[in-house]
Every structure is written in structure tokens, then in C-alpha cells.
Design an enzyme around this catalytic site. Sequence first.
Site, PDB file in Angstrom:
ATOM      1  N   CYS A 202      -5.039  12.277  12.389  1.00 36.95           N
ATOM      2  CA  CYS A 202      -5.803  11.072  12.220  1.00 36.95           C
ATOM      3  C   CYS A 202      -5.705  10.268  13.575  1.00 36.95           C
ATOM      4  O   CYS A 202      -5.118  10.835  14.725  1.00 36.95           O
ATOM      5  CB  CYS A 202      -5.182  10.086  11.067  1.00 36.95           C
ATOM      6  SG  CYS A 202      -3.678   9.460  11.440  1.00 36.95           S
TER       7      CYS A 202
ATOM      8  N   ASP B 264       4.594   0.601  12.173  1.00 33.98           N
ATOM      9  CA  ASP B 264       3.262  -0.487  11.780  1.00 33.98           C
ATOM     10  C   ASP B 264       3.067  -1.632  12.106  1.00 33.98           C
ATOM     11  O   ASP B 264       2.083  -2.285  11.721  1.00 33.98           O
ATOM     12  CB  ASP B 264       3.237  -0.027  10.100  1.00 33.98           C
ATOM     13  CG  ASP B 264       3.061   1.385   9.534  1.00 33.98           C
ATOM     14  OD1 ASP B 264       3.109   1.568   8.319  1.00 33.98           O
ATOM     15  OD2 ASP B 264       2.793   2.242  10.517  1.00 33.98           O
TER      16      ASP B 264
ATOM     17  N   ARG C 202      -0.089  14.394  13.056  1.00 38.35           N
ATOM     18  CA  ARG C 202       0.375  14.190  11.657  1.00 38.35           C
ATOM     19  C   ARG C 202       0.879  15.552  11.004  1.00 38.35           C
ATOM     20  O   ARG C 202       0.410  15.939  10.127  1.00 38.35           O
ATOM     21  CB  ARG C 202      -0.185  13.269  10.639  1.00 38.35           C
ATOM     22  CG  ARG C 202      -1.174  12.155  11.340  1.00 38.35           C
ATOM     23  CD  ARG C 202      -0.124  10.911  11.446  1.00 38.35           C
ATOM     24  NE  ARG C 202       0.419  10.355  10.330  1.00 38.35           N
ATOM     25  CZ  ARG C 202      -0.115   9.389   9.695  1.00 38.35           C
ATOM     26  NH1 ARG C 202      -1.129   9.082   9.983  1.00 38.35           N
ATOM     27  NH2 ARG C 202       0.540   8.736   8.693  1.00 38.35           N
TER      28      ARG C 202
ATOM     29  N   LYS D  57       0.746  -1.147  -0.131  1.00 34.94           N
ATOM     30  CA  LYS D  57       0.043   0.104  -0.107  1.00 34.94           C
ATOM     31  C   LYS D  57       0.924   1.266   0.027  1.00 34.94           C
ATOM     32  O   LYS D  57       0.628   2.070  -0.832  1.00 34.94           O
ATOM     33  CB  LYS D  57      -0.855   0.047   1.390  1.00 34.94           C
ATOM     34  CG  LYS D  57      -1.620   1.404   1.458  1.00 34.94           C
ATOM     35  CD  LYS D  57      -2.426   1.209   2.707  1.00 34.94           C
ATOM     36  CE  LYS D  57      -1.754   1.347   3.904  1.00 34.94           C
ATOM     37  NZ  LYS D  57      -1.504   2.944   4.370  1.00 34.94           N
ATOM     38  N   ASN D  58       1.994   1.416   0.705  1.00 36.05           N
ATOM     39  CA  ASN D  58       2.918   2.430   1.203  1.00 36.05           C
ATOM     40  C   ASN D  58       3.669   2.712   0.138  1.00 36.05           C
ATOM     41  O   ASN D  58       4.393   3.664  -0.077  1.00 36.05           O
ATOM     42  CB  ASN D  58       3.322   2.537   2.370  1.00 36.05           C
ATOM     43  CG  ASN D  58       2.196   2.590   3.637  1.00 36.05           C
ATOM     44  OD1 ASN D  58       1.191   2.944   3.429  1.00 36.05           O
ATOM     45  ND2 ASN D  58       2.592   2.244   4.726  1.00 36.05           N
TER      46      ASN D  58
ATOM     47  N   ARG E 198      -8.487  -0.695   4.929  1.00 35.19           N
ATOM     48  CA  ARG E 198      -7.320   0.481   4.360  1.00 35.19           C
ATOM     49  C   ARG E 198      -6.103  -0.164   4.024  1.00 35.19           C
ATOM     50  O   ARG E 198      -5.621   0.532   3.103  1.00 35.19           O
ATOM     51  CB  ARG E 198      -7.452   1.605   5.321  1.00 35.19           C
ATOM     52  CG  ARG E 198      -8.637   2.367   5.581  1.00 35.19           C
ATOM     53  CD  ARG E 198      -8.228   3.511   6.397  1.00 35.19           C
ATOM     54  NE  ARG E 198      -7.024   4.162   6.040  1.00 35.19           N
ATOM     55  CZ  ARG E 198      -6.191   4.706   6.661  1.00 35.19           C
ATOM     56  NH1 ARG E 198      -6.405   4.768   8.034  1.00 35.19           N
ATOM     57  NH2 ARG E 198      -5.028   5.305   6.142  1.00 35.19           N
TER      58      ARG E 198
HETATM   59  C1  EPZ Z   1       4.156   6.717   6.271  1.00 38.59           C
HETATM   60  O1  EPZ Z   1       3.438   7.818   6.801  1.00 38.59           O
HETATM   61  C2  EPZ Z   1       3.332   5.578   6.149  1.00 38.59           C
HETATM   62  N1  EPZ Z   1       2.016   5.934   5.279  1.00 38.59           N
HETATM   63  C3  EPZ Z   1       2.795   4.981   7.723  1.00 38.59           C
HETATM   64  O2  EPZ Z   1       1.893   3.910   7.418  1.00 38.59           O
HETATM   65  C4  EPZ Z   1       4.002   4.810   8.355  1.00 38.59           C
HETATM   66  O3  EPZ Z   1       3.608   4.677   9.827  1.00 38.59           O
HETATM   67  C5  EPZ Z   1       4.998   6.065   8.504  1.00 38.59           C
HETATM   68  O4  EPZ Z   1       5.150   6.409   7.005  1.00 38.59           O
HETATM   69  C6  EPZ Z   1       6.252   5.512   9.287  1.00 38.59           C
HETATM   70  O5  EPZ Z   1       6.664   4.562   8.760  1.00 38.59           O
HETATM   71  C7  EPZ Z   1       2.350   5.861   3.865  1.00 38.59           C
HETATM   72  O6  EPZ Z   1       3.378   5.860   3.510  1.00 38.59           O
HETATM   73  C8  EPZ Z   1       1.120   6.288   3.090  1.00 38.59           C
HETATM   74  P1  EPZ Z   1       6.405  10.144   8.453  1.00 38.59           P
HETATM   75  P2  EPZ Z   1       4.034   9.369   6.809  1.00 38.59           P
HETATM   76  O7  EPZ Z   1       6.219  11.424   7.702  1.00 38.59           O
HETATM   77  O8  EPZ Z   1       4.857   9.574   5.431  1.00 38.59           O
HETATM   78  C9  EPZ Z   1       6.818  13.318  11.954  1.00 38.59           C
HETATM   79  C10 EPZ Z   1      -0.003   2.738   7.764  1.00 38.59           C
HETATM   80  O9  EPZ Z   1      -0.242   2.054   8.856  1.00 38.59           O
HETATM   81  N2  EPZ Z   1       6.370  14.231  10.879  1.00 38.59           N
HETATM   82  O10 EPZ Z   1       7.513   9.247   8.113  1.00 38.59           O
HETATM   83  O11 EPZ Z   1       3.022  10.147   7.342  1.00 38.59           O
HETATM   84  C11 EPZ Z   1       5.274  12.470  12.210  1.00 38.59           C
HETATM   85  O12 EPZ Z   1       4.381  13.428  13.098  1.00 38.59           O
HETATM   86  C12 EPZ Z   1       0.584   4.046   7.758  1.00 38.59           C
HETATM   87  O13 EPZ Z   1       0.147   1.970   6.677  1.00 38.59           O
HETATM   88  C13 EPZ Z   1       6.481  15.630  11.062  1.00 38.59           C
HETATM   89  O14 EPZ Z   1       6.756  16.001  12.448  1.00 38.59           O
HETATM   90  O15 EPZ Z   1       5.014   9.178   8.158  1.00 38.59           O
HETATM   91  C14 EPZ Z   1       5.493  11.282  12.921  1.00 38.59           C
HETATM   92  O16 EPZ Z   1       5.910  11.541  14.011  1.00 38.59           O
HETATM   93  C15 EPZ Z   1       0.150   4.767   9.073  1.00 38.59           C
HETATM   94  N3  EPZ Z   1       6.421  16.548  10.303  1.00 38.59           N
HETATM   95  C16 EPZ Z   1       6.841  10.873  12.149  1.00 38.59           C
HETATM   96  O17 EPZ Z   1       7.332  12.128  11.374  1.00 38.59           O
HETATM   97  C17 EPZ Z   1       6.290  16.392   8.924  1.00 38.59           C
HETATM   98  O18 EPZ Z   1       6.108  17.244   8.011  1.00 38.59           O
HETATM   99  C18 EPZ Z   1       6.871   9.844  10.998  1.00 38.59           C
HETATM  100  O19 EPZ Z   1       5.981  10.304   9.954  1.00 38.59           O
HETATM  101  C19 EPZ Z   1       6.075  14.965   8.722  1.00 38.59           C
HETATM  102  C20 EPZ Z   1       6.081  13.708   9.696  1.00 38.59           C
END
Ligand code: EPZ
Length: 426
Positions: free
Chosen positions: A116, A312, A121, A22-23, A404
Site C-alpha cells: 500500500c 500511526d 506490507r 478502527k484497529n 478511512r
Molecule cells: C497494524 O497494521 C495497523 N492496522 C496499522 O495501522 C499500524 O500502523 C500497524 O499495525 C503498526 O502498529 C490495523 O490494525 C488494521 P504490523 P499491520 O503487521 O498489522 C512487518 C493505520 O494507519 N511485517 O504490525 O499490518 C511490516 O512490513 C494503519 O491505522 C512483516 O514483515 O502492522 C511492518 O514493517 C497503518 N511481515 C511491521 O511488520 C508480516 O507478515 C509492522 O507491521 C507482517 C508485518
Amino acid sequence: MASLIVTGGRPLSGTIRVSGAKNAALPILAASLLAEGAVALYDCPRLRDVENMLAILRALGVCCSWEGEALLLDPSTANAYVMPQGLSKELRSSIFMLGPLLARFGHAVCTFPGGCEIGHRPIDLHLRGLAMLGVEIREEHGLILCEGRSMTGTDIHLDYPSVGATENIMMAAVRAEGETVIQNAAREPEIEDLQAFLRKLGYAVTGAGSSTIRICGSHALGAGEQPVGCISHRVIPDRIVAGTLLCAAAVAGGEITLKNAVPAHVASVMAKLREAGCTLSAEGDTIHIASCARPREIKLIETLPYPGFPTDMQAQFFTLCTIANGTSMIVENVFENRFKHGAELLRMGASFTQKDRTIVIRGVERLMGTRVVARDLRGGAALTLAGLAAEGETIVENAELIDRGYECFDGMLASLGAEIRRKDTE
Ligand code: EPZ
């Protein structure tokens, strides 16, 4: 509303093919806007999040259709850069549409995605990275309005190796004049798959999988740079689906074999399953797991960016630890609110203490089946796994959340011998 009804106590057995990730599929669908001609995606999972992303692409004028196993996309008719508000709110990860929209149109408008169930996020790293490329960003009335007709390549150091921010910047930077270097980039396999797709489109992107990604962009890129004819790409296997199935065998007992897996992508998960007493072997795209006795305690799981233990997979291992023989500890370092499944596991007889982002779990002999409610995607999968080991019947409500991220999760588990069925109510 949908519920999964699980009768516990049956060990798993058999072989199952792991679906596409998915990701990886979601950012690649966004990147299809960077193609000049038709794209055929294979192993794109049929999930609610994917259908939502397709609805967004169709709203922007991209032709999308399933033809058997292939998902066909034709972005040549794309004619809009304002994301549909309802859909982009429903699919918060659509925020990484900003990059490709800016690269294709020089403009992008989307809804502030908001938080969410697992955390608030933020998207500051996305917006800061785009601004460093020269994108002018205004936020008003809940909208993000971006203007980037003359983006310029630059060095961007991410404060945190954000997966989405890395992907957004990669996709915008292909149309920024000159070289962009992303430092402290996310290293997830899904980033490598996005790079592989962008390279098939003719873009010069290197370094994905490491902390430093280089993109040689140009304002001039267009049809002249891209291969002629339909571009095809097979999405990598879903390492979280693979990890979830391996964890299911550890929880329920039994022996299963995964096909179409990438052992290297689940190395941290396999290491923790071995610590729990499971026997695992891997060869090529096959992983075999055997788990008979009661799981042993896992001293410490800390969720970290890849290649660390994936956030995850935290909920699924939380379930495993609730029935382990001993005391385990889990620290959730990535998201601030990702223990909601804990309250439901308590109702099944689990025993643990939570302090901020740390959980100390004292394993119990047996969980008791009851009615529980999924609060998020991976938590719902974790509660379903708990039902496999619980005494009696467990009813997991809000099962549409599980849809999802898993194609027919009940069907997957039933094919491995679990006694599970889905009940859809109006
Ligand atoms: C991706 O989300 C995945 N989703 C998530 O999978 C996964 O848990 C996550 O990466 C971590 O591996 C998709 O790829 C569609 P991040 P993403 O930006 O990109 C902080 C699932 O269950 N952050 O790496 O949103 C954020 O708050 C989903 O399949 C900032 O602070 O994850 C978090 O603490 C859930 N500022 C951390 O980074 C930003 O601008 C990780 O977020 C962006 C993120």
C-alpha cells in the site's frame, strides 16, 4: 474526490468524545465469524475501512446491519470461505480474515493483499504462523489457498511483534487442538480488545497486552461452548484519533478536552507533547491539553511497536515539529515509506532533511497555506493539522483517504473551533 479547506490561525477549544478504535473494530469484525449466534458491537466507528469489512462479511453470508448505535452481526448464515477479491484488495488488512475463516470452515481463500502507500506490507509472519498450526498454504495466480481442517496447537515465536500476524494466529488457534503459545506477540491495546471479545465468545485466550499469548483451542468448539443469546461488546477508544486531536491542539494552539479516552494508551504521545511544551492532565477517561506558546523542539521521536511511540502518530508529529522552535528528529522504524507527507509540507514552507528513515526538521515560524495532496491516511491528517497553523488557506486533496481512519475529521476539528470545511467533487 474530496478536499478539506482549512483557514489557519485559529486556536482550538472545547470538548470532544473519542470514537471507537478502527484497529480494534476490524479484527473483532473478522472474529465475529467465530461466534455461533448474534453479536452486537457498540462504538464501532463508521469508517470506509469498516464498511469494506462489512461488505466482505456480507459476501461470506454474514448478516450485518446498523441499528442506531449498535452494529448487529449474525454469522450463523455464513456459508463461504472465499474472500471477494476486489474488496479484500481494497482493504489489505482483511488478511486477518484467514484465521477466523480457517477456524470456522477449515478452509480460506484470499487475494494476496499486496503493498500500500506506506510500504510493501509483507504477510510472511501471518503465513508462517498459520503453517506452524498445520495449515497447508498454496499461493497461485495471486491467490492464497489455505486448508486447515486439523490444526494443532504449537509454540510460535514471531520474528517481529506484528499486530496483524498476532491477531490472525489468535483467531485460527481457537480451533487448533491443544495449546498455542505466541511468543514476541504484539502488545497493542487492540490485541487486548480482541482477546476480550474472544473470551466473551467462550474461547480460552490469555496474555494479550504482554509478549506471550496463550490460546487453548479445540476442534470440538462450537455452540455447546458459547454463551446463549446475543453477545455484546464495546470497542475500545481509538488511541490514534485521541493522539491526533491532542496533536491538533499542540499545532493550532488553545485548550481542548478529550472524553472517552484511555490515557494509558497514549502515554508515549503525551510524553512527547509535554516535551514540546504542552500542559497535559488526565483523570479517568478524560485528557486535557493546553498549548499556547510556539511548540518547543522534540529531540528525538522513534516509532516502535507498542508501548513505544506509534508509527500511526509519526506524520502528525512531523507537522508539529515543522513549526517547533528548534530542531527535531524523527526515525520511522516500522514502515519503509511513511514520509510522503514531507514533500507536501515542504510546499507549505517546512524545512527538513531526510536520510533513509531519519528526518531532521528545522522548525520555521510559520507555514504557508497552499494546495496539498494526501498520499495516505495519517499523512492526510497531518496535512490538515498543518493547515490549522498555516497562514491563509490550505486545500488538502484526496481527503477520502482520511475518511478511512477518522469519522468526519473536518467535523471533529470544526467542533473545536477550527475554520474547516469539506468540498466533495464528482
Ligand atoms: C497494524 O497494521 C495497523 N492496522 C496499522 O495501522 C499500524 O500502523 C500497524 O499495525 C503498526 O502498529 C490495523 O490494525 C488494521 P504490523 P499491520 O503487521 O498489522 C512487518 C493505520 O494507519 N511485517 O504490525 O499490518 C511490516 O512490513 C494503519 O491505522 C512483516 O514483515 O502492522 C511492518 O514493517 C497503518 N511481515 C511491521 O511488520 C508480516 O507478515 C509492522 O507491521 C507482517 C508485518
